[in-house]
Design an enzyme around this catalytic site. Sequence first.
Site, mmCIF file in Angstrom:
data_model
loop_
_atom_site.group_PDB
_atom_site.id
_atom_site.type_symbol
_atom_site.label_atom_id
_atom_site.label_comp_id
_atom_site.label_asym_id
_atom_site.label_seq_id
_atom_site.Cartn_x
_atom_site.Cartn_y
_atom_site.Cartn_z
ATOM 1 N N LYS A 171 0.848 -1.194 0.000
ATOM 2 C CA LYS A 171 0.000 0.000 0.000
ATOM 3 C C LYS A 171 0.885 1.246 0.000
ATOM 4 O O LYS A 171 1.606 1.507 0.972
ATOM 5 C CB LYS A 171 -0.870 0.030 1.264
ATOM 6 C CG LYS A 171 -1.871 1.179 1.255
ATOM 7 C CD LYS A 171 -2.498 1.400 2.607
ATOM 8 C CE LYS A 171 -1.733 2.373 3.452
ATOM 9 N NZ LYS A 171 -1.617 3.717 2.870
ATOM 10 N N GLY A 222 7.011 4.792 8.358
ATOM 11 C CA GLY A 222 6.177 5.984 8.545
ATOM 12 C C GLY A 222 6.461 6.603 9.895
ATOM 13 O O GLY A 222 7.560 6.433 10.448
ATOM 14 N N SER A 223 5.479 7.292 10.432
ATOM 15 C CA SER A 223 5.713 8.031 11.677
ATOM 16 C C SER A 223 5.677 7.077 12.878
ATOM 17 O O SER A 223 5.076 5.999 12.821
ATOM 18 C CB SER A 223 4.650 9.107 11.834
ATOM 19 O OG SER A 223 3.380 8.491 11.920
ATOM 20 N N THR A 226 2.019 6.328 14.047
ATOM 21 C CA THR A 226 1.320 5.283 13.300
ATOM 22 C C THR A 226 1.968 3.923 13.553
ATOM 23 O O THR A 226 1.271 2.907 13.647
ATOM 24 C CB THR A 226 1.324 5.597 11.786
ATOM 25 O OG1 THR A 226 0.909 6.946 11.596
ATOM 26 C CG2 THR A 226 0.380 4.696 11.029
ATOM 27 N N GLU A 244 10.024 1.026 10.539
ATOM 28 C CA GLU A 244 11.033 2.079 10.345
ATOM 29 C C GLU A 244 10.328 3.397 10.573
ATOM 30 O O GLU A 244 9.449 3.781 9.803
ATOM 31 C CB GLU A 244 11.610 2.022 8.921
ATOM 32 C CG GLU A 244 12.480 0.804 8.654
ATOM 33 C CD GLU A 244 13.765 0.778 9.461
ATOM 34 O OE1 GLU A 244 14.072 1.753 10.169
ATOM 35 O OE2 GLU A 244 14.462 -0.246 9.396
ATOM 36 N N CYS A 278 13.777 10.818 6.825
ATOM 37 C CA CYS A 278 13.826 10.345 8.213
ATOM 38 C C CYS A 278 15.224 10.555 8.786
ATOM 39 O O CYS A 278 15.370 10.860 9.966
ATOM 40 C CB CYS A 278 13.406 8.884 8.277
ATOM 41 S SG CYS A 278 14.331 7.831 7.161
ATOM 42 N N GLU A 375 10.223 16.334 15.642
ATOM 43 C CA GLU A 375 10.721 16.014 14.301
ATOM 44 C C GLU A 375 10.035 16.958 13.316
ATOM 45 O O GLU A 375 8.825 16.844 13.086
ATOM 46 C CB GLU A 375 10.386 14.563 13.929
ATOM 47 C CG GLU A 375 10.866 14.218 12.532
ATOM 48 C CD GLU A 375 10.398 12.851 12.015
ATOM 49 O OE1 GLU A 375 9.299 12.412 12.372
ATOM 50 O OE2 GLU A 375 11.147 12.251 11.221
#
Length: 475
Positions: A171, A222-223, A226, A244, A278, A375
């Site tokens: 996705k 992602g974050s 999440t 990650e 990131c 961040e």
Amino acid sequence: MDFNADYSLTINGQAVRTDDEMDVINPATGKPFARSPKAGQAEVDAAVDAAKSALAGWKALGWEGRREKLIAAARAIEPHAEAFARLFTMEQGRPYDMAKGEIDLGAYWIKAVARQDLADEIVEDSDTRTVVVRHEPLGVVAAIVPWNFPFLLGIWKIAPALIAGNTMVLKPSPFTPLCTLKLAELWRDILPPGVFNVISGDNDLGPMMTAHPGFAKISFTGSTATGKRVMESASRDLKRITLELGGNDAAIIMPDVDVKAVAQKLFFGAFYNSAQICIATKRMYIHEAIYDELRDELYKLAQSSVVGDGLEQGTMFGPIQNQPQYDRVMKLIDGARSQNLVLLEGSAVPDNGGYFIPITLVDNPPEGAPVVTEEAFGPVLPLLKFSDIDDVVARANASEYGLAGAVWSDDIGQAVEIANRLETGTVWINDNLQNGPHIPFAGAKQSGFGVENGKEGLREYTWPRTVFIPKQKVG
Ligand code: NAD
């Protein structure tokens, strides 16, 4: 293949259209330029079924057979690299040359990972028995990808999962689905049906995937927020996970560096991809002896930077990728302004409805300011003064994140000592933004769970089956 139209899901090697669709916005204009399919539960179920059906045949090909297919898949990207890059710039915003860099790197990465394998390991070979560990594929893997490196970060998952014998449903981010949809279309005739499925949708689609009992593993980038939800959902049936996540990386600049020589490299380590990386430098700790000189060099670079539409010649930095991220970064900048922090703003940006933010340096803000502790994931960088090594190491480590960090010094020995004290998964010396298909990448603390890349990353797409083989017949 028409890169400008006809975006469909790929399930079981077939194009699948959905009744619902979503706008895809060009961040350089703020306007929709394409429609992408919006998948729901029915498409998740169909994709998982297809991936399950493909498992036995894909596994039976063995490492050599799968390697051949994956290398063919990588080669198929190459003649389309320019079309992919143009589409990438339109959906993601990054300047064309750098977008092309990501496509080329993606094709290279697949080939490099496809050449790896995990041989059986003999962990005991005694008079009575041999004990062998075999690395078996997990099953159907769900890959969930963010918008900042939408092509490469997908490939970081596709290549190891598939070479290890798994099949996949991927996705992409709702903000950047198009290149991934086209990648799957390109591979419809190259990979066996069902081995690689791509479904795009809105943010409801991720939770449908993490809850689906047909997945053996979720590989998520992602974050951190999440990532925690993914972990919680995956825990219900103990799916394997690789996460990650975010970072707030510190670079420590020692007083012995040649300021003019390092300034440009430091600048790009912080602002490449408009700082939406990131592993970008997000806090720059500069020794007080060189603070003013380096700040002024960085400010000069900010003033001479060209921020604009990535399809225009000469653009160095594109827009922020999406409106919510633009709002988050602007909130940090406005907050810093309202705290009367000193902001050094780079060159002017287009005022055309695109999500543009000038490159902004914050001149020695207090350590607790949100612009330091959060961040940013956008072009606002705090420059922070230090004088003492223990103090700067403590400040660099005072973060819930632990993704990467860097130490810059002409005294490599001392730099290594400092690097060894940083609580991050990756540390560079006199460098930044480096990684590779053979190099493990993992976040410490709340920057991640598990590993991508290298042998360690490949192993995460397998489970160990230990087989005890006796040397004597029974009786
Ligand atoms: P995000 O967490 O908002 O979204 C990432 C993906 O998860 C998207 O595809 C999204 O649709 C999906 N998603 C959203 N809610 C979900 C849910 N409840 N369950 C499952 N999936 C869900 O992150 P983003 O804004 O797309 O990306 C930016 C973040 O990603 C930053 O924090 C950045 O540091 C991090 N990032 C980390 C790495 C790394 O390798 N460590 C690399 C790139 C980006």
